[in-house]
Design a protein around this motif. Structure first.
Motif, PDB file in Angstrom:
ATOM      1  N   PRO A 181      15.280  94.143  49.175  1.00 53.21           N
ATOM      2  CA  PRO A 181      14.209  93.328  49.767  1.00 53.21           C
ATOM      3  C   PRO A 181      12.998  93.213  48.851  1.00 53.21           C
ATOM      4  N   GLU A 182      12.662  94.302  48.187  1.00 53.47           N
ATOM      5  CA  GLU A 182      11.517  94.276  47.270  1.00 53.47           C
ATOM      6  C   GLU A 182      11.783  93.340  46.097  1.00 53.47           C
ATOM      7  N   GLU A 183      13.014  93.364  45.591  1.00 54.04           N
ATOM      8  CA  GLU A 183      13.362  92.486  44.470  1.00 54.04           C
ATOM      9  C   GLU A 183      13.339  91.019  44.893  1.00 54.04           C
ATOM     10  N   LEU A 184      13.717  90.749  46.136  1.00 51.42           N
ATOM     11  CA  LEU A 184      13.655  89.374  46.621  1.00 51.42           C
ATOM     12  C   LEU A 184      12.209  88.889  46.674  1.00 51.42           C
ATOM     13  N   LEU A 185      11.311  89.719  47.195  1.00 48.66           N
ATOM     14  CA  LEU A 185       9.905  89.337  47.253  1.00 48.66           C
ATOM     15  C   LEU A 185       9.349  89.098  45.848  1.00 48.66           C
ATOM     16  N   ASP A 186       9.720  89.975  44.905  1.00 48.68           N
ATOM     17  CA  ASP A 186       9.287  89.787  43.512  1.00 48.68           C
ATOM     18  C   ASP A 186       9.839  88.478  42.959  1.00 48.68           C
ATOM     19  N   ALA A 187      11.100  88.162  43.315  1.00 48.73           N
ATOM     20  CA  ALA A 187      11.724  86.929  42.830  1.00 48.73           C
ATOM     21  C   ALA A 187      11.020  85.701  43.382  1.00 48.73           C
ATOM     22  N   VAL A 188      10.637  85.754  44.654  1.00 53.85           N
ATOM     23  CA  VAL A 188       9.925  84.635  45.272  1.00 53.85           C
ATOM     24  C   VAL A 188       8.587  84.412  44.577  1.00 53.85           C
ATOM     25  N   ARG A 189       7.825  85.478  44.431  1.00 58.07           N
ATOM     26  CA  ARG A 189       6.519  85.348  43.761  1.00 58.07           C
ATOM     27  C   ARG A 189       6.698  84.890  42.313  1.00 58.07           C
ATOM     28  N   GLY A 190       7.705  85.444  41.648  1.00 55.12           N
ATOM     29  CA  GLY A 190       7.938  85.085  40.254  1.00 55.12           C
ATOM     30  C   GLY A 190       8.348  83.628  40.095  1.00 55.12           C
ATOM     31  N   THR A 191       9.185  83.139  40.994  1.00 53.49           N
ATOM     32  CA  THR A 191       9.628  81.747  40.909  1.00 53.49           C
ATOM     33  C   THR A 191       8.461  80.790  41.090  1.00 53.49           C
ATOM     34  N   VAL A 192       7.582  81.107  42.023  1.00 49.99           N
ATOM     35  CA  VAL A 192       6.389  80.283  42.236  1.00 49.99           C
ATOM     36  C   VAL A 192       5.534  80.245  40.977  1.00 49.99           C
ATOM     37  N   SER A 193       5.534  81.348  40.250  1.00 50.38           N
ATOM     38  CA  SER A 193       4.705  81.452  39.036  1.00 50.38           C
ATOM     39  C   SER A 193       5.398  80.919  37.787  1.00 50.38           C
ATOM     40  N   GLY A 194       6.659  80.480  37.941  1.00 49.52           N
ATOM     41  CA  GLY A 194       7.354  79.898  36.797  1.00 49.52           C
ATOM     42  C   GLY A 194       8.518  80.696  36.272  1.00 49.52           C
ATOM     43  N   ALA A 195       8.843  81.829  36.907  1.00 51.02           N
ATOM     44  CA  ALA A 195       9.971  82.645  36.456  1.00 51.02           C
ATOM     45  C   ALA A 195      11.289  82.033  36.938  1.00 51.02           C
ATOM     46  N   ASN A 196      12.388  82.540  36.388  1.00 51.85           N
ATOM     47  CA  ASN A 196      13.718  82.050  36.747  1.00 51.85           C
ATOM     48  C   ASN A 196      14.632  83.222  37.094  1.00 51.85           C
ATOM     49  N   PRO A 197      14.492  83.774  38.290  1.00 48.57           N
ATOM     50  CA  PRO A 197      15.307  84.933  38.666  1.00 48.57           C
ATOM     51  C   PRO A 197      16.783  84.563  38.828  1.00 48.57           C
ATOM     52  N   LEU A 198      17.653  85.383  38.272  1.00 49.13           N
ATOM     53  CA  LEU A 198      19.086  85.117  38.309  1.00 49.13           C
ATOM     54  C   LEU A 198      19.850  86.387  38.633  1.00 49.13           C
ATOM     55  N   SER A 199      20.806  86.277  39.538  1.00 52.15           N
ATOM     56  CA  SER A 199      21.700  87.396  39.805  1.00 52.15           C
ATOM     57  C   SER A 199      22.669  87.540  38.632  1.00 52.15           C
ATOM     58  N   PRO A 200      23.311  88.713  38.486  1.00 50.60           N
ATOM     59  CA  PRO A 200      24.251  88.909  37.377  1.00 50.60           C
ATOM     60  C   PRO A 200      25.304  87.807  37.264  1.00 50.60           C
ATOM     61  N   ALA A 201      25.816  87.309  38.399  1.00 50.76           N
ATOM     62  CA  ALA A 201      26.830  86.249  38.354  1.00 50.76           C
ATOM     63  C   ALA A 201      26.274  84.987  37.703  1.00 50.76           C
ATOM     64  N   ALA A 202      25.021  84.656  38.014  1.00 48.49           N
ATOM     65  CA  ALA A 202      24.399  83.470  37.424  1.00 48.49           C
ATOM     66  C   ALA A 202      24.133  83.666  35.942  1.00 48.49           C
ATOM     67  N   VAL A 203      23.716  84.867  35.574  1.00 44.03           N
ATOM     68  CA  VAL A 203      23.488  85.176  34.157  1.00 44.03           C
ATOM     69  C   VAL A 203      24.798  85.026  33.378  1.00 44.03           C
ATOM     70  N   ALA A 204      25.894  85.541  33.949  1.00 44.53           N
ATOM     71  CA  ALA A 204      27.192  85.467  33.283  1.00 44.53           C
ATOM     72  C   ALA A 204      27.608  84.017  33.060  1.00 44.53           C
ATOM     73  N   VAL A 205      27.354  83.168  34.048  1.00 42.67           N
ATOM     74  CA  VAL A 205      27.705  81.753  33.923  1.00 42.67           C
ATOM     75  C   VAL A 205      26.914  81.097  32.798  1.00 42.67           C
ATOM     76  N   LEU A 206      25.613  81.358  32.743  1.00 41.76           N
ATOM     77  CA  LEU A 206      24.782  80.745  31.710  1.00 41.76           C
ATOM     78  C   LEU A 206      25.122  81.262  30.325  1.00 41.76           C
ATOM     79  N   VAL A 207      25.378  82.567  30.220  1.00 36.77           N
ATOM     80  CA  VAL A 207      25.772  83.131  28.925  1.00 36.77           C
ATOM     81  C   VAL A 207      27.086  82.519  28.468  1.00 36.77           C
ATOM     82  N   GLY A 208      28.029  82.375  29.398  1.00 39.12           N
ATOM     83  CA  GLY A 208      29.315  81.771  29.057  1.00 39.12           C
ATOM     84  C   GLY A 208      29.164  80.348  28.579  1.00 39.12           C
TER      85      GLY A 208
END
Length: 212
Positions: free
Chosen positions: A102-129
């Motif tokens: 839950p804490e990581e989700l809140l950080d992800a929400v705040r970060g996304t609003v500020s311009g960050a791009n939070p990605l779960s491991p599955a999404a990271v793997a797709v982009l790296v591939g």
């Protein structure tokens, strides 16, 4: 800092309720809830979108919403094709349930609003591939880029090396007229009218409208 304003779009009412409670407890202002992509109107700093929803799915909705607000996909779906489509449609981040606290989700929400791009491991793997596949792909040849035939590529390669038509005909064991026809076809496909312009395009330096 002003609290982020969020819309939560998920067709599962229980999931929506839990997310709203979590976000509000974390100081996030939830402007609205939506049971489908059609109702997820861009009124907020951020829209949390599920992937699989009726009427308009989250991936499709992301295309329109991303034009006016930040979109964070929040879903159980970790299919590579879906992840690529969501990010390609403008989603700023992609989180898969069960991979964050839950804490990581809140950080992800705040970060996304500020311009960050939070990605779960599955999404990271797709982009790296995707990046690795692009890096390994053989570079596109000038011939394939302009739609030249194999013979036209052979002719153009010799043209770029400075051979006149007669010398090219001798090297390829064909008549001079045949090479002239090939060169005219090459000019048409490259969209040029001179030998120098054709060579410039072939070598990747642009066009030079100059007789040669």
């Amino acid at each position: 800092m002003e609290a982020p304003r969020v819309i939560v779009a998920d067709d599962n009412a229980v999931v929506r309720s839990g997310l709203v409670s979590l976000l509000q407890a974390g100081g996030v202002e939830v402007l609205a809830e939506a049971p489908d992509g059609e109702k997820a109107i861009a009124l907020a700093d951020l829209v949390l979108l599920d992937v699989r929803m009726p009427l308009v799915d989250g991936v499709t909705a992301a295309r329109e919403l991303a034009k006016t607000t930040r979109v964070l996909m929040l879903t159980y779906t970790d299919t590579p094709e879906v992840i690529r489509a969501a990010i390609g449609n403008g989603a700023a981040g992609y989180l898969v349930h069960g991979t964050f606290t839950p804490e990581e989700l809140l950080d992800a929400v705040r970060g996304t609003v500020s311009g960050a791009n939070p990605l779960s491991p599955a999404a990271v793997a797709v982009l790296v591939g995707a990046v690795q596949s692009h890096a390994k792909a053989p570079p596109e040849s000038p011939g394939s880029r302009f739609g030249l035939s194999t013979r036209e590529m052979e002719v153009m390669e010799l043209v770029s090396q400075g051979y006149p038509n007669g010398a090219i005909a001798a090297r390829l064991f064909v008549a001079d007229k045949t090479i002239k026809n090939h060169v005219n076809h090459i000019y048409a496909k490259l969209g040029v009218t001179t030998r120098a312009a054709a060579i410039a395009l072939w070598l990747g330096s642009g066009t030079v409208q100059e007789d040669w």
